[in-house]
Design an enzyme around this catalytic site. Structure first.
Site, short mmCIF file in Angstrom:
data_model
loop_
_atom_site.label_atom_id
_atom_site.label_comp_id
_atom_site.label_asym_id
_atom_site.label_seq_id
_atom_site.Cartn_x
_atom_site.Cartn_y
_atom_site.Cartn_z
N SER A 25 4.73 -3.31 10.29
CA SER A 25 3.96 -2.59 9.27
C SER A 25 2.54 -2.29 9.73
O SER A 25 2.00 -1.22 9.43
CB SER A 25 3.93 -3.40 7.97
OG SER A 25 5.23 -3.62 7.48
N HIS A 47 -1.69 -4.91 7.36
CA HIS A 47 -1.68 -3.48 7.04
C HIS A 47 -3.07 -2.87 7.23
O HIS A 47 -3.21 -1.81 7.85
CB HIS A 47 -1.22 -3.27 5.60
CG HIS A 47 0.22 -3.56 5.40
ND1 HIS A 47 0.91 -3.18 4.25
CD2 HIS A 47 1.14 -4.20 6.18
CE1 HIS A 47 2.17 -3.57 4.34
NE2 HIS A 47 2.33 -4.20 5.50
#
Length: 299
Positions: free
Chosen positions: A203, A249
């Site tokens: 991610s 992230h």
């Protein structure tokens, strides 16, 4: 004297560094049509048949091509590859192969590769983690997944975002973008998360690609609304679900945006120096975060 920007012959408002392999007219990503070697423009694809040997058609005329003519380059100065999806395919293959390996080998392999600051491994009866010298976890965790939906979502995102960036940046720069985004996400997660909290997944790297897409679209004067909406949705999801490592992230997004900005805005006369210098600075910032956290945990 300042270099004049090269613009797509079908979209004069869009800068580009990619040319049709048959007529050599500059084309933007929207006009690129994959061919056996490089890309072709819609008119060459529609006309069919090879271009005259040693010549190229431009504005209805035929001009001779010098044998030593420079090879067409991407918008960032990278070489145009025959397969603009090769690196993306390799990254997808590594992620899927490691996911299958974990399914076969079990939790032991996952525990050996997952990102963790410092934790006690009951099986090995010892302390493990990045703080104990296992720095490889910062990278291996980027290719590690557990749940089917987790890897499916990340790989679909990689397949959607990766090829256009790979075509625009070139293979080497695209690979650097992906790896530095992943490492940036791991480093921020290591710095801010609880020391025993484990995290895994691509991610962070995917968020880096998303940030790079926004930078590239802004540079080429594309409509920013689709990527802005997509980024906003992903950020809402990131902070809404408690089981998501938001640090990875955000770290990946910041690293990817910084790397992409340095690559697409580098001046032509010092392009390579600025581009790889930017990568070096992002890597240095990553190392600093890791060292600071390691000192905190071991000092």
């Amino acid at each position: 004297m300042e270099d004049q920007a090269v613009r797509c012959y079908r979209h004069p408002d869009r800068e580009t560094g990619i040319s049709c392999t048959r007529c050599e007219r500059p084309i933007c990503p929207e006009c690129m049509i994959s061919a056996s070697v490089g890309f072709q423009c819609p008119e060459c694809v529609g006309s069919g048949g090879p271009a005259p040997a040693g010549a190229s058609a431009v504005s209805g005329t035929v001009r001779r091509i010098r044998p030593d003519a420079a090879r067409p380059r991407t918008v960032t100065g990278g070489a145009i590859a025959s397969d603009p999806r090769l690196v993306t395919k390799v990254l997808l293959g590594i992620n899927v192969a490691l996911w299958i390996a974990v399914l076969v080998a079990g939790d032991r392999l996952r525990n050996d590769l997952v990102l963790v600051g410092r934790a006690y491994d009951l099986g090995a009866m010892e302390e493990v983690g990045v703080a104990d010298g296992e720095w490889y976890r910062l990278l291996t965790a980027v290719f590690l997944h557990e749940e089917p939906m987790h890897i499916a979502f990340n790989m679909l995102s990689l397949w959607w975002l990766g090829p256009p960036l790979e075509a625009a940046l070139g293979r080497a720069r695209y690979l650097a973008l992906y790896l530095l985004s992943g490492l940036g996400g791991s480093a921020l997660s290591y710095l801010l998360a609880e020391e025993s909290q484990s995290s895994l997944g691509a991610s962070g790297a995917v968020f880096g690609l998303l940030g790079a897409t926004a930078v590239l679209m802004r540079r080429l004067n594309y409509d920013m609304r689709p990527v802005a909406i997509l980024l906003a949705i992903n950020l809402v999801i990131t902070f809404y679900f408690s089981n998501i490592a938001w640090q990875a992230h955000i770290g990946g997004l910041i690293a990817g945006t910084a790397v992409a900005y340095g690559m697409v805005h580098a001046p032509r006369e010092r392009r390579a120096l600025v581009q790889w210098g930017t990568c070096g600075l992002v890597l240095a910032a990553t190392v600093v975060m890791v060292v600071v956290r390691t000192v905190q945990l071991t000092g």
